[in-house]
Design a protein around this motif. Structure first.
Motif, PDB file in Angstrom:
ATOM      1  N   UNK A  71      48.835  35.075  31.373  1.00 35.10           N
ATOM      2  CA  UNK A  71      48.018  34.198  32.229  1.00 35.10           C
ATOM      3  C   UNK A  71      47.909  34.691  33.670  1.00 35.10           C
ATOM      4  N   UNK A  72      48.887  35.425  34.174  1.00 33.25           N
ATOM      5  CA  UNK A  72      48.834  35.930  35.549  1.00 33.25           C
ATOM      6  C   UNK A  72      48.752  37.450  35.633  1.00 33.25           C
ATOM      7  N   UNK A  73      48.462  38.112  34.534  1.00 34.35           N
ATOM      8  CA  UNK A  73      48.500  39.579  34.521  1.00 34.35           C
ATOM      9  C   UNK A  73      47.221  40.217  35.072  1.00 34.35           C
ATOM     10  N   UNK A  74      46.075  39.566  34.902  1.00 33.25           N
ATOM     11  CA  UNK A  74      44.787  40.054  35.430  1.00 33.25           C
ATOM     12  C   UNK A  74      44.447  41.477  35.009  1.00 33.25           C
ATOM     13  N   UNK A  75      44.486  41.752  33.718  1.00 35.93           N
ATOM     14  CA  UNK A  75      44.110  43.062  33.194  1.00 35.93           C
ATOM     15  C   UNK A  75      42.724  42.979  32.555  1.00 35.93           C
ATOM     16  N   UNK A  76      42.020  44.101  32.545  1.00 39.56           N
ATOM     17  CA  UNK A  76      40.702  44.149  31.898  1.00 39.56           C
ATOM     18  C   UNK A  76      40.828  44.053  30.385  1.00 39.56           C
ATOM     19  N   UNK A  77      41.873  44.691  29.860  1.00 42.53           N
ATOM     20  CA  UNK A  77      42.101  44.690  28.417  1.00 42.53           C
ATOM     21  C   UNK A  77      43.593  44.669  28.140  1.00 42.53           C
ATOM     22  N   UNK A  78      43.902  44.132  26.980  1.00 43.01           N
ATOM     23  CA  UNK A  78      45.287  44.128  26.509  1.00 43.01           C
ATOM     24  C   UNK A  78      45.316  44.829  25.165  1.00 43.01           C
ATOM     25  N   UNK A  79      46.139  45.843  25.072  1.00 47.06           N
ATOM     26  CA  UNK A  79      46.329  46.554  23.826  1.00 47.06           C
ATOM     27  C   UNK A  79      47.653  46.059  23.250  1.00 47.06           C
ATOM     28  N   UNK A 121      45.681  46.298  18.275  1.00 47.36           N
ATOM     29  CA  UNK A 121      44.711  45.234  18.527  1.00 47.36           C
ATOM     30  C   UNK A 121      44.283  45.299  19.983  1.00 47.36           C
ATOM     31  N   UNK A 122      42.998  45.127  20.232  1.00 42.54           N
ATOM     32  CA  UNK A 122      42.468  45.178  21.583  1.00 42.54           C
ATOM     33  C   UNK A 122      41.895  43.807  21.926  1.00 42.54           C
ATOM     34  N   UNK A 123      42.343  43.246  23.047  1.00 43.02           N
ATOM     35  CA  UNK A 123      41.922  41.914  23.491  1.00 43.02           C
ATOM     36  C   UNK A 123      41.238  42.046  24.848  1.00 43.02           C
ATOM     37  N   UNK A 128      39.325  36.873  26.395  1.00 44.99           N
ATOM     38  CA  UNK A 128      40.393  36.842  25.392  1.00 44.99           C
ATOM     39  C   UNK A 128      39.847  36.856  23.964  1.00 44.99           C
ATOM     40  N   UNK A 129      38.709  37.494  23.806  1.00 44.99           N
ATOM     41  CA  UNK A 129      38.169  37.723  22.466  1.00 44.99           C
ATOM     42  C   UNK A 129      38.731  39.039  21.960  1.00 44.99           C
ATOM     43  N   UNK A 130      38.953  39.097  20.670  1.00 42.55           N
ATOM     44  CA  UNK A 130      39.440  40.336  20.082  1.00 42.55           C
ATOM     45  C   UNK A 130      38.281  41.325  20.017  1.00 42.55           C
ATOM     46  N   UNK A 131      38.519  42.555  20.460  1.00 43.29           N
ATOM     47  CA  UNK A 131      37.518  43.610  20.423  1.00 43.29           C
ATOM     48  C   UNK A 131      37.760  44.397  19.144  1.00 43.29           C
TER      49      UNK A 131
END
Length: 197
Positions: A71-79, A121-123, A128-131
């Motif tokens: 919630x506070x990470x502010x990343x463009x994507x999460x792998x 998995x790429x989010x 927060x949609x799965x790519x």
């Protein structure tokens, strides 16, 4: 005569969670913006063992879990690297995550193997949609599926199979072989997920 024994052994000190970060950094040319996000133990439990089977609860899906953690990470994507279950071909043996299995009776008939069922998995960091990258590594996956010989990294000498199973956690050779297998699986998968759209 036909017995299946399953043992789950904690291997927390093998540092398997550090491998994805190292492989992502290596594949991306050591991009300094890539960082590991800590998460509480058990955070992914609803994803691995959902309570609602018939009508999936959105809070048990991976995007919702990642949103709660970041919630506070502010990343463009999460792998996110997760484990998954498969059934060993021709058997009813379920291989969950990372481990070793042995089949057969006697030293000549027995076959021991390592396995690493890890998924990438790429989010999206905003929605927060799965790519989905269904064909991300189509070529390498096809080549692997057409392999005529056994992957040498998965074959485990019967003498290296942990006996008793509890000895696995302290088996240095098994730890290093498992770490190499996880790294190899990620190296094959990551390139398709790291490319820019």
């Amino acid at each position: 005569m036909f017995e299946t024994e399953f043992n789950e052994i904690p291997i927390d000190d093998w540092s398997l969670d550090d491998i994805p970060l190292a492989r992502v950094r290596a594949a991306s040319g050591a991009d300094p913006s890539i960082r590991k996000i800590s998460y509480p133990k058990g955070a992914f439990e609803p994803f691995y063992n959902p309570k609602s089977r018939l009508f999936p609860d959105p809070s048990e899906r991976l995007p919702a879990i990642v949103r709660n953690i970041t919630s506070n990470a502010n990343c463009d994507r999460y792998l996110v690297v997760t484990r998954y279950k498969t059934e060993l071909q021709g058997t009813s043996l379920v291989l969950d995550g990372i481990g070793a299995y042995s089949r057969g009776v006697g030293s000549f008939a027995r076959h021991s193997h390592l396995f690493a069922n890890v998924a990438v998995n790429l989010i999206d960091g905003r929605s927060y949609e799965q790519i989905n990258r269904h064909f991300a590594n189509f070529g390498s996956n096809l080549a692997e599926s057409m392999r005529l010989t056994e992957d040498p990294i998965t074959k485990l000498d019967n003498s290296q199979f942990p006996d008793p199973p509890a000895s696995a956690a302290s088996n240095t050779a098994l730890r290093e072989r498992t770490r190499a297998l996880v790294a190899a699986r990620l190296d094959r998968t990551l390139p398709g997920y790291l490319k820019q759209d």
